[in-house]
Design a protein around this motif. Structure first.
Motif, short mmCIF file in Angstrom:
data_model
loop_
_atom_site.label_atom_id
_atom_site.label_comp_id
_atom_site.label_asym_id
_atom_site.label_seq_id
_atom_site.Cartn_x
_atom_site.Cartn_y
_atom_site.Cartn_z
N GLU A 101 16.29 19.75 54.25
CA GLU A 101 15.72 19.51 52.93
C GLU A 101 15.55 20.82 52.18
OE1 GLU A 101 12.04 17.32 53.04
OE2 GLU A 101 13.05 15.74 54.19
N GLU A 102 15.06 21.83 52.90
CA GLU A 102 14.79 23.12 52.28
C GLU A 102 16.08 23.73 51.74
OE1 GLU A 102 11.86 24.33 51.88
OE2 GLU A 102 12.40 26.31 51.11
N GLU A 103 17.19 23.51 52.46
CA GLU A 103 18.45 24.09 52.02
C GLU A 103 19.26 23.12 51.20
OE1 GLU A 103 20.42 26.09 55.24
OE2 GLU A 103 18.50 26.78 56.01
N ASP A 104 18.62 22.03 50.82
CA ASP A 104 19.24 21.11 49.88
C ASP A 104 20.50 20.46 50.46
OD1 ASP A 104 18.52 19.98 47.64
OD2 ASP A 104 19.27 21.50 46.26
N CYS A 105 20.48 20.09 51.72
CA CYS A 105 21.62 19.42 52.32
C CYS A 105 21.20 18.00 52.68
CB CYS A 105 22.05 20.09 53.62
SG CYS A 105 22.26 21.82 53.49
N GLN A 106 22.17 17.12 52.66
CA GLN A 106 21.91 15.79 53.18
C GLN A 106 22.66 15.66 54.49
OE1 GLN A 106 23.05 13.18 50.06
NE2 GLN A 106 21.28 13.80 48.84
N MET A 107 22.00 15.03 55.44
CA MET A 107 22.63 14.97 56.74
C MET A 107 22.49 13.56 57.29
SD MET A 107 21.85 17.27 60.01
CE MET A 107 21.96 18.85 59.27
N SER A 108 23.55 13.07 57.88
CA SER A 108 23.47 11.75 58.50
C SER A 108 22.67 11.88 59.79
CB SER A 108 24.86 11.24 58.81
OG SER A 108 25.43 12.02 59.83
N SER A 109 22.18 10.75 60.29
CA SER A 109 21.33 10.84 61.48
C SER A 109 22.17 11.23 62.69
CB SER A 109 20.60 9.53 61.71
OG SER A 109 21.53 8.52 62.03
N ASP A 110 23.46 10.88 62.68
CA ASP A 110 24.33 11.31 63.78
C ASP A 110 24.42 12.82 63.82
OD1 ASP A 110 24.77 8.81 64.51
OD2 ASP A 110 26.83 8.65 63.73
N ALA A 111 24.63 13.38 62.63
CA ALA A 111 24.75 14.83 62.55
C ALA A 111 23.47 15.50 63.02
CB ALA A 111 25.05 15.23 61.12
N LEU A 112 22.34 14.88 62.66
CA LEU A 112 21.06 15.44 63.08
C LEU A 112 20.93 15.40 64.60
CD1 LEU A 112 18.69 16.67 61.66
CD2 LEU A 112 17.57 14.45 61.63
N THR A 113 21.39 14.31 65.19
CA THR A 113 21.35 14.20 66.65
C THR A 113 22.17 15.31 67.28
OG1 THR A 113 21.28 11.83 66.30
CG2 THR A 113 21.67 12.59 68.56
N VAL A 114 23.35 15.51 66.72
CA VAL A 114 24.21 16.55 67.26
C VAL A 114 23.56 17.91 67.13
CG1 VAL A 114 26.38 17.75 66.91
CG2 VAL A 114 26.32 15.26 66.85
N LEU A 115 23.03 18.16 65.95
CA LEU A 115 22.41 19.47 65.73
C LEU A 115 21.21 19.67 66.65
CD1 LEU A 115 22.24 20.48 61.98
CD2 LEU A 115 23.33 21.64 63.86
N THR A 116 20.45 18.60 66.86
CA THR A 116 19.30 18.71 67.76
C THR A 116 19.77 19.08 69.17
OG1 THR A 116 18.35 16.93 66.48
CG2 THR A 116 17.19 17.55 68.46
N ARG A 117 20.89 18.49 69.55
CA ARG A 117 21.42 18.81 70.87
C ARG A 117 21.85 20.27 70.94
NH1 ARG A 117 25.87 14.93 73.13
NH2 ARG A 117 26.35 16.35 74.84
N VAL A 118 22.47 20.69 69.86
CA VAL A 118 22.84 22.10 69.78
C VAL A 118 21.59 22.97 69.95
CG1 VAL A 118 23.72 23.91 68.25
CG2 VAL A 118 24.86 21.70 68.34
#
Lengths: 412, 204
Positions: free
Chosen positions: A331-348
């Motif tokens: 949100e702070e960087e003004d990006c929209q992210m799908s929940s899949d992408a968020l899952t991936v990033l969390t894993r990262v």
């Protein structure tokens, strides 16, 4: 009459600039409720409840003036929110409390000695609130007459006529006042106020707000101890007269293990002075060598200084907390992210580190933006350009949907 | 009637010190609330020459003396530099004097003829207001003597003359004020003057 109105204390607010997004720009406070209990997600803070609660207690102590001259140590692994808690504390204290942030390595400079750098940092963290009384002349300019002595140069003398709805008054001006009148391009018809003591001219009725800058530091080198003593004397005098009050602020030293034994010994002494700020240090080291010695000590800080500290530990974030933090950063960087992408990033983030995952948010959003500018839908072009350190190979292919663009991150 | 006013009682209760020098008698009052006031009387005529109050500095520190009646006290250390703007010497200056029967204000450096001025009693704000038809001068005059006794400002008591660039406004003292002046002077006469006068208390 050209009234000598009572002091008009102007609230001077700095113009809000468009800020670049910093690593902790999402932090707006400690995220505590009125009873100083931490909320799960609030003001940009996620998790780390114990440390935040501890910071809340410290905050209250600072507000009540009870903790001046003591130190707090935030200790924990990298990326567990030590700096964030310090930033949150600064935000919660408000703009009136001086907050100085420095890195432990900042003190090593060829220009000044280590102790000088520390002294300056400590003194920057002490605020002095000064009340001022001033006489102000206000009115509409009828005429400005400036006379120069014959033959050029020489002394100038001037006369200013101001009027209000009921009366007119003439003023004699000195050279300095004439200069500033000319500089401000004051003409007949302007409504102005003049601060009698400082000679500051303010044009009313025009969008004219000049920030008053009381920055007295601006130092590049060392400050002589005589000057400090003079200032101390002056401040003590003001305090006695009730003109000034002291606001002990907060000095935050990040990477405190970078300080060496001399600095610690200096801090020991400096913390005892009555004008000492609250010193908050952060370190991510466990038992390590104290810089400048061959001794090992917890956090690389000598035991005698450790004894003067309140130690607040931070713990690694849980999976869910990491997800929330990444969400906030998006949100702070003004990006929209799908929940899949968020899952991936969390894993990262779990497998490498939170910092690396946050890096990916920024880079991925840039890639996405560029892709949309080129052509949409071509998945091959959006290969990840960045590779984390060698430990990261477990994620083969992932899909990030940022700003509505689908592309793949492939392990290179 | 003046004997029941808070003002008169506070004068009586104040701690008084007296100094006598030539024809001038100085009374220093120290009131219960910490305020300080000094009065100077002419011994022959029993008329108040000067009354000054010690002002507290708003931001603490030693205050100055504010003259309510009489000539202003010359500033011993005028700040010359620092003030780069000041009112011209030719600007109107106000002076308040006390005579036996009148309260008197003198405004010097007012060149406009007498018909320019309008002098009105304003009882709402307890002021005498001087304004000018050419909008060159405006002043509110306080009359603390009257409101201390709870007396109204009456238009019929106001008189004004203008000569030598000076506007003189006189206010005829009402009977209760005259009585009080008389009683107060008698009261003061009971205060014994100090015999050894400290050097810095000499009259200016």
């Amino acid at each position: 009459m050209a009234s000598l109105a009572a002091a008009q204390v102007q609230e001077v607010r700095s113009i809000t600039r468009i800020e670049r997004i910093g690593a902790h720009s999402h932090i707006r406070g400690l995220g505590l409720d009125d009873a100083l209990e931490p909320r799960a997600i609030s003001q940009g803070m996620v998790g780390q409840k114990m440390a935040r609660k501890a910071a809340g207690v410290i905050l209250q102590m600072i507000r009540e003036g009870k903790i001046a001259g003591r130190a707090v140590l935030l200790a924990g692994q990298p990326g567990t929110g030590k700096t964030a808690i310090a930033m949150g504390l600064a935000q919660a204290l408000g703009p009136d409390t001086p907050f100085t942030s420095m890195a432990g390595s900042e003190i090593y400079s060829l220009e000044m000695s280590k102790t000088e750098a520390l002294t300056q940092a400590i003194r920057k963290s002490i605020g002095i609130r000064i009340k001022e009384e001033s006489e102000i002349i206000e009115g509409e300019v009828v005429e400005v007459v400036v006379e120069r002595a014959a033959g050029g140069g020489g002394a100038k003398s001037g006369r200013l006529t101001l009027k209000t709805s009921d009366m007119e008054t003439n003023y004699d001006m000195g050279a300095k006042m004439i200069d500033s009148l000319l500089k401000e391009k004051v003409q007949a018809g302007d409504v102005i106020t003049i601060d009698k003591a400082t000679g500051k001219i303010n044009k009313l009725g025009r969008s004219f707000a000049r920030a008053r800058d009381y920055d007295a530091t601006g130092d590049t080198g060392e400050i002589k101890s005589e000057i400090r003593e003079q200032i101390n004397g002056k401040v003590a005098e003001w305090r006695e007269e009730g003109k000034a009050e002291m606001i002990p602020g907060v000095l935050f030293i990040d990477e405190a293990h970078m300080l060496d034994i001399e600095c610690f010994s200096f801090l020991n002494r400096a913390l005892e002075s009555e004008t000492a700020p609250v010193v908050i240090m952060a370190t991510n080291r466990g038992i390590t060598r104290i810089r400048g010695t061959n001794y090992k000590s917890p956090h690389g800080i000598p035991l005698d200084l450790l004894d003067r500290m309140i130690i607040v530990p931070t713990t690694p974030y849980s999976h869910q907390e990491l997800r929330e933090i990444l969400n906030i950063r998006c949100e702070e960087e003004d990006c929209q992210m799908s929940s899949d992408a968020l899952t991936v990033l969390t894993r990262v983030a779990t497998e490498t580190s939170l910092r690396y995952a946050i890096q990916l948010v920024t880079t991925a959003s840039l890639v996405a933006r560029r892709r949309r500018a080129a052509e949409l839908g071509d998945a091959e072009q959006s290969d990840i350009l960045f590779k984390p350190y060698s430990g990261y190979i477990s994620v083969k292919t992932v899909v990030l949907d940022i700003a509505g663009v689908v592309y793949t991150i492939r392990d290179l | 009637m003046h004997k029941n006013t808070i003002w008169y009682k506070s004068l009586l209760n104040a701690e008084k010190t007296c100094l006598k020098e030539d024809k001038i008698k100085k009374i220093h009052y120290k009131f219960d609330d910490g305020k300080e006031m000094v009065e100077e009387y002419n011994v022959d005529t029993h008329v108040l020459l000067r009354r000054a109050w010690k002002m507290k500095g708003k931001l603490g520190g030693e205050g100055k003396w504010a003259v309510e009646v009489g000539d202003p006290i010359p500033d011993a250390t005028p700040i010359i530099d620092g003030l780069d703007i000041s009112e011209s010497k030719d600007q109107p200056s106000l002076l308040k004097r006390n005579t036996r029967v009148n309260i008197e204000w003198r405004i010097r450096n007012l060149p406009y003829p007498i018909e320019t001025y309008s002098i009105k009693a304003n009882n709402e704000d307890k002021y005498i207001i001087i304004s000018t038809s050419n909008k060159k001068y405006y002043k509110k005059l306080e009359v603390p003597e009257l409101y201390r006794l709870g007396l109204p400002i009456e238009q019929k008591n106001i008189d004004a003359t203008h000569k030598y660039n000076t506007l003189i406004i006189t206010y005829k003292k009402p009977q209760p004020l005259l009585d009080m002046d008389k009683d107060l002077y008698e009261e003061i006469s009971k205060v014994k003057p100090m015999t050894d006068i400290p050097n810095e208390c000499k009259a200016q």
